[in-house]
Design a protein around this motif. Structure first.
Motif, short mmCIF file in Angstrom:
data_model
loop_
_atom_site.label_atom_id
_atom_site.label_comp_id
_atom_site.label_asym_id
_atom_site.label_seq_id
_atom_site.Cartn_x
_atom_site.Cartn_y
_atom_site.Cartn_z
N ARG A 240 -28.23 50.00 -3.47
CA ARG A 240 -29.01 51.23 -3.41
C ARG A 240 -30.50 50.89 -3.43
NH1 ARG A 240 -31.60 54.78 -6.88
NH2 ARG A 240 -31.36 57.01 -6.44
N HIS A 241 -31.20 51.35 -2.42
CA HIS A 241 -32.64 51.13 -2.32
C HIS A 241 -33.38 52.30 -2.97
CE1 HIS A 241 -32.26 47.88 0.84
NE2 HIS A 241 -31.07 48.47 0.92
N ASP A 242 -34.52 52.04 -3.55
CA ASP A 242 -35.30 53.10 -4.18
C ASP A 242 -36.03 53.98 -3.17
OD1 ASP A 242 -34.49 52.33 -6.65
OD2 ASP A 242 -36.33 51.27 -7.19
N SER A 243 -36.11 53.54 -1.93
CA SER A 243 -36.86 54.28 -0.92
C SER A 243 -35.95 54.67 0.24
CB SER A 243 -38.02 53.44 -0.40
OG SER A 243 -37.53 52.32 0.33
N LYS A 244 -36.45 55.56 1.07
CA LYS A 244 -35.70 55.99 2.25
C LYS A 244 -35.56 54.87 3.27
CE LYS A 244 -36.29 61.00 2.56
NZ LYS A 244 -36.74 62.11 3.43
N LEU A 245 -36.59 54.07 3.43
CA LEU A 245 -36.59 53.04 4.46
C LEU A 245 -36.06 51.70 3.96
CD1 LEU A 245 -39.98 53.80 6.26
CD2 LEU A 245 -37.67 54.56 6.86
N GLY A 246 -35.87 51.57 2.66
CA GLY A 246 -35.29 50.35 2.13
C GLY A 246 -36.31 49.41 1.53
N ASN A 247 -35.84 48.54 0.63
CA ASN A 247 -36.71 47.61 -0.09
C ASN A 247 -36.36 46.15 0.16
OD1 ASN A 247 -36.29 50.25 -1.82
ND2 ASN A 247 -38.33 49.48 -2.31
N ALA A 248 -35.36 45.90 1.00
CA ALA A 248 -34.96 44.53 1.31
C ALA A 248 -34.13 44.55 2.59
CB ALA A 248 -34.15 43.93 0.16
N HIS A 249 -34.01 43.37 3.21
CA HIS A 249 -33.19 43.25 4.41
C HIS A 249 -31.71 43.30 4.04
CE1 HIS A 249 -36.56 42.45 7.01
NE2 HIS A 249 -36.96 41.44 6.24
N ALA A 250 -30.93 43.99 4.86
CA ALA A 250 -29.51 44.14 4.58
C ALA A 250 -28.79 42.80 4.55
CB ALA A 250 -28.86 45.07 5.62
N HIS A 251 -29.12 41.91 5.50
CA HIS A 251 -28.37 40.64 5.56
C HIS A 251 -28.61 39.79 4.31
CE1 HIS A 251 -32.32 39.54 7.37
NE2 HIS A 251 -32.10 38.37 6.77
N ASP A 252 -29.81 39.88 3.72
CA ASP A 252 -30.07 39.13 2.49
C ASP A 252 -29.22 39.67 1.34
OD1 ASP A 252 -31.94 37.45 3.63
OD2 ASP A 252 -33.61 38.79 3.22
N LEU A 253 -29.01 40.98 1.32
CA LEU A 253 -28.20 41.59 0.27
C LEU A 253 -26.72 41.25 0.46
CD1 LEU A 253 -29.93 45.09 0.13
CD2 LEU A 253 -30.34 43.10 -1.35
N PHE A 254 -26.26 41.30 1.71
CA PHE A 254 -24.85 41.01 1.97
C PHE A 254 -24.47 39.58 1.56
CE2 PHE A 254 -25.05 44.24 5.67
CZ PHE A 254 -24.82 45.29 4.78
N GLU A 255 -25.42 38.67 1.68
CA GLU A 255 -25.14 37.27 1.32
C GLU A 255 -24.91 37.09 -0.17
OE1 GLU A 255 -28.44 35.14 2.92
OE2 GLU A 255 -27.69 35.22 4.99
N ARG A 256 -25.23 38.09 -0.97
CA ARG A 256 -24.99 38.02 -2.40
C ARG A 256 -23.53 38.25 -2.77
NH1 ARG A 256 -29.37 38.38 -5.91
NH2 ARG A 256 -31.40 38.22 -4.86
N ILE A 257 -22.74 38.72 -1.82
CA ILE A 257 -21.30 38.87 -2.03
C ILE A 257 -20.62 37.72 -1.30
CG2 ILE A 257 -19.34 40.43 -1.91
CD1 ILE A 257 -21.70 41.54 -3.50
N ALA A 258 -20.24 36.69 -2.04
CA ALA A 258 -19.69 35.47 -1.45
C ALA A 258 -18.19 35.41 -1.72
CB ALA A 258 -20.38 34.25 -2.02
N LEU A 259 -17.42 35.16 -0.65
CA LEU A 259 -15.96 35.07 -0.77
C LEU A 259 -15.50 33.72 -0.28
CD1 LEU A 259 -16.67 38.18 0.58
CD2 LEU A 259 -14.39 38.46 -0.35
N ALA A 260 -14.57 33.13 -1.01
CA ALA A 260 -14.06 31.81 -0.62
C ALA A 260 -12.65 31.63 -1.17
CB ALA A 260 -14.96 30.71 -1.13
N ARG A 261 -11.82 30.95 -0.40
CA ARG A 261 -10.48 30.61 -0.86
C ARG A 261 -10.58 29.61 -2.01
NH1 ARG A 261 -7.60 26.95 2.45
NH2 ARG A 261 -8.86 27.83 4.15
N LYS A 262 -9.74 29.78 -3.02
CA LYS A 262 -9.76 28.87 -4.16
C LYS A 262 -9.41 27.46 -3.71
CE LYS A 262 -8.81 32.37 -7.67
NZ LYS A 262 -7.88 32.87 -8.71
N PRO A 263 -10.02 26.44 -4.31
CA PRO A 263 -9.83 25.06 -3.85
C PRO A 263 -8.38 24.60 -3.83
CG PRO A 263 -11.66 25.20 -5.40
CD PRO A 263 -10.98 26.53 -5.42
N ASP A 264 -7.56 25.11 -4.74
CA ASP A 264 -6.17 24.65 -4.82
C ASP A 264 -5.22 25.45 -3.94
OD1 ASP A 264 -6.59 26.91 -6.35
OD2 ASP A 264 -5.04 26.38 -7.82
#
Length: 294
Positions: A240-264
């Motif tokens: 959620r951005h505090d402004s109508k136009l946004g406060n950060a780039h979407a792709h930078d935010l999406f990279e904060r959700i990281a998914l990976a198969r467990k090593p085993d």
């Protein structure tokens, strides 16, 4: 109440022993990226589920009618708009008279006010009876699986035939063979965007937004079928951005959700075979993270 904030969101969902989105150009096989083998689910498929959920819980009553639905005749809905704004005389005249002007704008506004999916996703309503075009504030990407998927093909048997002629050919055995395709397991991720300026143009409100989140959380619960197997929303992370136009780039935010198969894990068969790492530390100024699921 109109939106005053921009939103970007990450949607996680999975499928077990089902076909999440068949490709009619490939014999209804699960959609796949041919170069990577990763599964795909179209934005259209996801929007369909949102529409179905909203139509179910709101019983398709204004202002929550659904414009794009099974067996719909769209121009009939356009005609309703002209009748509602008192311009039914234009329905009898030359269609060129409806290509622009105040009445088209009024008809477009009426469609936004009454149809949830029009004011949410937008619509091209300029065919035949012209109600203009709407650019929707909510947009979704294709969903892509974290790992390559393996589409299995199964032979199935129906103990019946459709016609007497078919029964005679089989001497009364009456069996019909068919095939179906499933993905043993796949975890998919899609990205979404909500534009406050466009929401102001269509009338998409805070209540509509809450209904969208609710639909994304629960849409698979009311869309069960043997063909789709078991599907479930596994994560809904909203920036959620505090402004109508946004406060950060979407792709930078999406990279904060990281998914990976467990090593085993060599062959994933459950959501627990994956790690979901959410980096909520040091978010950009003016951005907050809301976890609806996950």
């Amino acid at each position: 109440m109109s939106l005053t904030n921009r939103y970007d969101f990450v949607l996680l969902f999975d499928v077990k022993d089902g076909n999440p989105n068949g490709d009619p150009d490939a014999g209804n096989l699960p959609r796949v990226d041919a170069e990577t083998g990763k599964g795909l689910v179209t934005d259209v498929s996801l929007k369909r589920k949102v529409r179905n959920y909203v139509g179910l819980v709101k019983e398709e009553q204004p202002p929550y009618e659904i414009y794009v639905k099974e067996k719909a005749i769209l121009n009939q809905q356009h005609e309703r708009a002209y009748v509602a704004i008192g311009a039914e005389e234009l329905l009898k005249g030359d269609s060129k008279k409806r290509k622009g002007g105040d009445k088209v704008n009024e008809a477009r506004d009426w469609m936004c006010q009454n149809f949830y999916d029009v004011r949410t996703f937008g619509a091209v309503m300029s065919t035949g009876v012209n109600c203009g075009q709407v650019r929707g504030p909510v947009q979704l990407t294709f969903a892509r699986s974290i790992d390559p998927i393996f589409a299995q093909e199964h032979s199935i048997t129906r103990m019946a035939v459709a016609t007497e002629a078919a029964a005679e050919k089989q001497d009364g055995d009456n069996r019909t063979m068919g095939r179906k395709h499933t993905v043993p397991y796949g975890l998919y991720v899609a990205h979404g965007f909500v534009s406050a300026p466009l929401a102001g143009q269509t009338g998409f409100s805070e209540n509509d937004l809450e209904l969208l989140w609710e639909a994304l959380e629960n849409m698979f619960e009311h869309d069960r079928s043997a063909a789709r197997g078991e599907m479930a929303t596994r994560g809904l992370y909203i920036f959620r951005h505090d402004s109508k136009l946004g406060n950060a780039h979407a792709h930078d935010l999406f990279e904060r959700i990281a998914l990976a198969r467990k090593p085993d894990v060599t062959v994933p068969r459950a959501f627990t075979d994956y790690d979901v790492n959410v980096n909520a530390d040091d978010l950009p100024q003016g951005v907050g993270l809301i976890r609806r699921v996950g």
